[in-house]
Design an enzyme around this catalytic site. Structure first.
Site, PDB file in Angstrom:
ATOM      1  N   TYR A 265       0.812  -1.214   0.000  1.00 47.72           N
ATOM      2  CA  TYR A 265       0.000   0.000   0.000  1.00 47.72           C
ATOM      3  C   TYR A 265       0.851   1.272   0.000  1.00 47.72           C
ATOM      4  CZ  TYR A 265      -4.456  -2.471   0.600  1.00 47.72           C
ATOM      5  OH  TYR A 265      -5.583  -3.249   0.409  1.00 47.72           O
TER       6      TYR A 265
ATOM      7  N   HIS B 217      -9.131  -7.009  -2.685  1.00 50.18           N
ATOM      8  CA  HIS B 217      -8.204  -6.112  -3.383  1.00 50.18           C
ATOM      9  C   HIS B 217      -7.993  -6.639  -4.798  1.00 50.18           C
ATOM     10  CE1 HIS B 217      -4.623  -3.781  -4.446  1.00 50.18           C
ATOM     11  NE2 HIS B 217      -4.199  -4.905  -4.990  1.00 50.18           N
TER      12      HIS B 217
END
Ligand code: DAT
Ligand code: MG
Length: 148
Positions: free
Chosen positions: A49, A115
């Protein structure tokens, strides 16, 4: 053939959605070429991330993704990156349409179940970050003749 990194997040694993999510991608016609259940280290979470590291929610995001195992996958198929994003629905499940994974199974932004890579560049980066080369299989499926 294009590949995407798709991950069932800790909430999805805890809520028994791994099979449902794998089925959606299988039923669509995509090919599973890599998969593993794993507990994510803080280092891997922060790297994955990285684009969000200045955002106020970064700490919570890293805490969430490391809180319980995830089911990490690599899926292959024509246009799989963009199509998987459509199948997932909008980032905020409140805005995700019914029929999408987040629309059907999520309620809040913090726990949005899945995701998926958002571009060929992120797919390449994420697949090599999460999977060793020998953890991704190249193989033919007879049914592909009926998909393509
Ligand atoms: P996506 O997961 O759809 O690619 P993203 O890359 O913008 O979305 O954000 C990564 C994750 O971070 C997202 O799935 C949930 C969380 N997130 C994004 N924006 C947020 C916000 N404003 N508040 C809290 N969490 C957020
Ligand atoms: Mg993203």
């Amino acid at each position: 053939m294009e590949r995407s990194f798709i991950m069932v997040k800790p909430d999805g694993v805890q809520r028994n959605l791994v099979g449902e999510i794998v089925s959606r991608f299988e039923n669509k016609g995509f090919k599973l070429v890599g998969a593993k259940l794993m507990t994510v280290s803080k280092e891997l979470a922060e790297e994955h991330y990285g684009e969000h590291k200045e955002r106020p929610f970064f700490g919570e995001l890293v805490d969430f993704i490391t809180s319980s195992p995830v089911f990490a996958m690599v899926w292959e198929g024509e246009n799989v990156i963009a199509t998987a994003r459509q199948m997932m629905g909008k980032t905020n499940p409140a805005d995700a349409l019914p029929g999408t994974i987040r629309g059907d199974f999520g309620v809040t932004m913090g726990k949005n179940v899945i995701h998926g890579s958002d571009s060929p560049e992120s797919a390449g980066r994420e697949i090599s970050l999460w999977f060793k080369e020998d953890e991704v299989s190249e193989y033919n499926k007879q049914v592909d003749e009926w998909v393509y």
